[in-house]
Design a protein around this motif. Sequence first.
Motif, PDB file in Angstrom:
ATOM      1  N   VAL A  56       0.833  -1.206   0.000  1.00 37.59           N
ATOM      2  CA  VAL A  56       0.000   0.000   0.000  1.00 37.59           C
ATOM      3  C   VAL A  56       0.867   1.255   0.000  1.00 37.59           C
ATOM      4  CG1 VAL A  56      -1.670   1.323   1.357  1.00 37.59           C
ATOM      5  CG2 VAL A  56      -1.968  -1.141   1.077  1.00 37.59           C
ATOM      6  N   ILE A  57       1.920   1.252   0.833  1.00 37.11           N
ATOM      7  CA  ILE A  57       2.803   2.429   0.891  1.00 37.11           C
ATOM      8  C   ILE A  57       3.500   2.655  -0.447  1.00 37.11           C
ATOM      9  CG2 ILE A  57       4.898   3.344   1.948  1.00 37.11           C
ATOM     10  CD1 ILE A  57       4.042   1.986   4.548  1.00 37.11           C
ATOM     11  N   VAL A  58       3.998   1.582  -1.040  1.00 37.41           N
ATOM     12  CA  VAL A  58       4.673   1.715  -2.334  1.00 37.41           C
ATOM     13  C   VAL A  58       3.694   2.167  -3.411  1.00 37.41           C
ATOM     14  CG1 VAL A  58       5.916   0.450  -4.126  1.00 37.41           C
ATOM     15  CG2 VAL A  58       6.455   0.046  -1.734  1.00 37.41           C
ATOM     16  N   GLY A  59       2.464   1.665  -3.342  1.00 39.06           N
ATOM     17  CA  GLY A  59       1.460   2.106  -4.306  1.00 39.06           C
ATOM     18  C   GLY A  59       1.135   3.587  -4.173  1.00 39.06           C
ATOM     19  N   LEU A  60       1.025   4.066  -2.935  1.00 44.28           N
ATOM     20  CA  LEU A  60       0.778   5.498  -2.723  1.00 44.28           C
ATOM     21  C   LEU A  60       1.951   6.338  -3.206  1.00 44.28           C
ATOM     22  CD1 LEU A  60      -0.882   5.380   0.823  1.00 44.28           C
ATOM     23  CD2 LEU A  60      -2.011   5.776  -1.372  1.00 44.28           C
ATOM     24  N   LEU A  61       3.172   5.885  -2.928  1.00 51.42           N
ATOM     25  CA  LEU A  61       4.346   6.612  -3.417  1.00 51.42           C
ATOM     26  C   LEU A  61       4.402   6.619  -4.943  1.00 51.42           C
ATOM     27  CD1 LEU A  61       7.055   5.349  -0.898  1.00 51.42           C
ATOM     28  CD2 LEU A  61       6.027   7.621  -0.989  1.00 51.42           C
ATOM     29  N   PHE A  62       4.011   5.507  -5.556  1.00 48.01           N
ATOM     30  CA  PHE A  62       3.981   5.448  -7.017  1.00 48.01           C
ATOM     31  C   PHE A  62       2.983   6.457  -7.583  1.00 48.01           C
ATOM     32  CE2 PHE A  62       2.017   3.743 -10.879  1.00 48.01           C
ATOM     33  CZ  PHE A  62       3.129   3.635 -11.702  1.00 48.01           C
ATOM     34  N   ALA A  63       1.783   6.496  -6.990  1.00 48.79           N
ATOM     35  CA  ALA A  63       0.765   7.445  -7.473  1.00 48.79           C
ATOM     36  C   ALA A  63       1.211   8.886  -7.252  1.00 48.79           C
ATOM     37  CB  ALA A  63      -0.558   7.168  -6.771  1.00 48.79           C
ATOM     38  N   ASP A  64       1.796   9.169  -6.080  1.00 48.89           N
ATOM     39  CA  ASP A  64       2.241  10.539  -5.795  1.00 48.89           C
ATOM     40  C   ASP A  64       3.381  10.966  -6.709  1.00 48.89           C
ATOM     41  OD1 ASP A  64       2.228  12.931  -3.943  1.00 48.89           O
ATOM     42  OD2 ASP A  64       4.293  12.223  -3.652  1.00 48.89           O
ATOM     43  N   SER A  65       4.342  10.062  -6.910  1.00 50.77           N
ATOM     44  CA  SER A  65       5.463  10.405  -7.791  1.00 50.77           C
ATOM     45  C   SER A  65       5.001  10.574  -9.232  1.00 50.77           C
ATOM     46  CB  SER A  65       6.535   9.313  -7.705  1.00 50.77           C
ATOM     47  OG  SER A  65       7.020   9.196  -6.383  1.00 50.77           O
ATOM     48  N   LYS A  67       2.075  11.634 -10.188  1.00 49.18           N
ATOM     49  CA  LYS A  67       1.374  12.922 -10.278  1.00 49.18           C
ATOM     50  C   LYS A  67       2.357  14.085 -10.295  1.00 49.18           C
ATOM     51  CE  LYS A  67      -2.239  15.598  -7.987  1.00 49.18           C
ATOM     52  NZ  LYS A  67      -3.170  15.661  -6.820  1.00 49.18           N
ATOM     53  N   ARG A  68       3.396  14.022  -9.454  1.00 50.99           N
ATOM     54  CA  ARG A  68       4.371  15.112  -9.394  1.00 50.99           C
ATOM     55  C   ARG A  68       5.240  15.189 -10.656  1.00 50.99           C
ATOM     56  NH1 ARG A  68       5.291  17.306  -4.275  1.00 50.99           N
ATOM     57  NH2 ARG A  68       4.118  16.285  -2.584  1.00 50.99           N
ATOM     58  N   ALA A  69       5.414  14.033 -11.322  1.00 55.42           N
ATOM     59  CA  ALA A  69       6.246  14.022 -12.531  1.00 55.42           C
ATOM     60  C   ALA A  69       5.519  14.597 -13.741  1.00 55.42           C
ATOM     61  CB  ALA A  69       6.705  12.607 -12.836  1.00 55.42           C
ATOM     62  N   GLN A  70       4.202  14.708 -13.670  1.00 54.52           N
ATOM     63  CA  GLN A  70       3.437  15.216 -14.802  1.00 54.52           C
ATOM     64  C   GLN A  70       3.358  16.755 -14.753  1.00 54.52           C
ATOM     65  OE1 GLN A  70       2.512  12.999 -17.130  1.00 54.52           O
ATOM     66  NE2 GLN A  70       3.441  11.454 -15.797  1.00 54.52           N
ATOM     67  N   ILE A  71       4.465  17.395 -15.038  1.00 58.85           N
ATOM     68  CA  ILE A  71       4.498  18.858 -15.097  1.00 58.85           C
ATOM     69  C   ILE A  71       4.956  19.279 -16.488  1.00 58.85           C
ATOM     70  CG2 ILE A  71       4.962  19.098 -12.622  1.00 58.85           C
ATOM     71  CD1 ILE A  71       7.887  19.617 -13.320  1.00 58.85           C
ATOM     72  N   GLN A 112      10.385  11.120 -11.505  1.00 54.87           N
ATOM     73  CA  GLN A 112      10.405  10.049 -12.494  1.00 54.87           C
ATOM     74  C   GLN A 112      11.211   8.850 -11.997  1.00 54.87           C
ATOM     75  OE1 GLN A 112      11.919  11.952 -15.994  1.00 54.87           O
ATOM     76  NE2 GLN A 112       9.897  12.693 -16.656  1.00 54.87           N
ATOM     77  N   ARG A 113      12.341   9.137 -11.356  1.00 56.02           N
ATOM     78  CA  ARG A 113      13.132   8.056 -10.774  1.00 56.02           C
ATOM     79  C   ARG A 113      12.333   7.300  -9.721  1.00 56.02           C
ATOM     80  NH1 ARG A 113      17.070  10.152  -6.546  1.00 56.02           N
ATOM     81  NH2 ARG A 113      15.004  10.302  -5.594  1.00 56.02           N
ATOM     82  N   ASN A 114      11.614   8.028  -8.876  1.00 54.62           N
ATOM     83  CA  ASN A 114      10.800   7.387  -7.851  1.00 54.62           C
ATOM     84  C   ASN A 114       9.670   6.565  -8.465  1.00 54.62           C
ATOM     85  OD1 ASN A 114      12.449   8.684  -6.014  1.00 54.62           O
ATOM     86  ND2 ASN A 114      11.037  10.399  -5.719  1.00 54.62           N
ATOM     87  N   VAL A 115       9.133   7.033  -9.578  1.00 58.95           N
ATOM     88  CA  VAL A 115       8.106   6.267 -10.278  1.00 58.95           C
ATOM     89  C   VAL A 115       8.675   4.925 -10.746  1.00 58.95           C
ATOM     90  CG1 VAL A 115       6.705   6.176 -12.378  1.00 58.95           C
ATOM     91  CG2 VAL A 115       6.697   8.230 -10.985  1.00 58.95           C
TER      92      VAL A 115
END
Length: 208
Positions: A56-65, A67-71, A112-115
């Motif tokens: 769950v934590i990794v999934g949340l980090l994936f979604a957050d990263s 979202k932040r990478a889409q700039i 992007q790296r975190n994704v």
Amino acid sequence: MSLYFTLLFALLTVEMAVLFVLVLPLPYTVRKGAYQTYQKLAVNTQVKTVVIIVGVIVGLLFADSWKRAQIAVHMFHHNISLSSEGEGESRGRYDSHAVTPTQALASRAYNQRNVYISGFILYFMVGIATVMSVMRRLVKYQGLLREKAGKASAGSGDDDKETAELKKELLLKQKDLAAMQKQVENAQKFFDEQNKPVDASSDAKKSE
């Protein structure tokens, strides 16, 4: 790289190593031991809870990263190309305020790296479970084949024992038969010898 993403990278490395070992052509005993260990861990409630929480934590980090990478990114050459399409004095001009700063570009690269890290962790979690399901079937069928081979070898061993016993019995019967034949021959010779004088005396009486 932050501390939690360093830990995630270590987790990703461990998953890659485990998956690499599992896909190797391992011996039956090693493969069976690995599957049994996986089954024990999968049945354990604490391990299941930890895996779910990490997922769950990794999934949340994936979604957050993600979202932040889409700039949106604007570079100098983009503004120059746009201004070159104008006419007159506006040609060759560009707005420096519309250019994405370097800090934003670095933040985008980090995200992007975190994704990639979090995405591959989720991917390898699913991959390990899939490989373990395939390994379960391999262990099952290899065990059945080994049982059949063991039964066949045991059956052949029993057949060999029975054949040896039958051969021994046959030899004993052949010896008994040979002894009986000798007895019959001796009895016949004795009977012939006993009948010779009788036949000679009877012939003499007839001649008189």
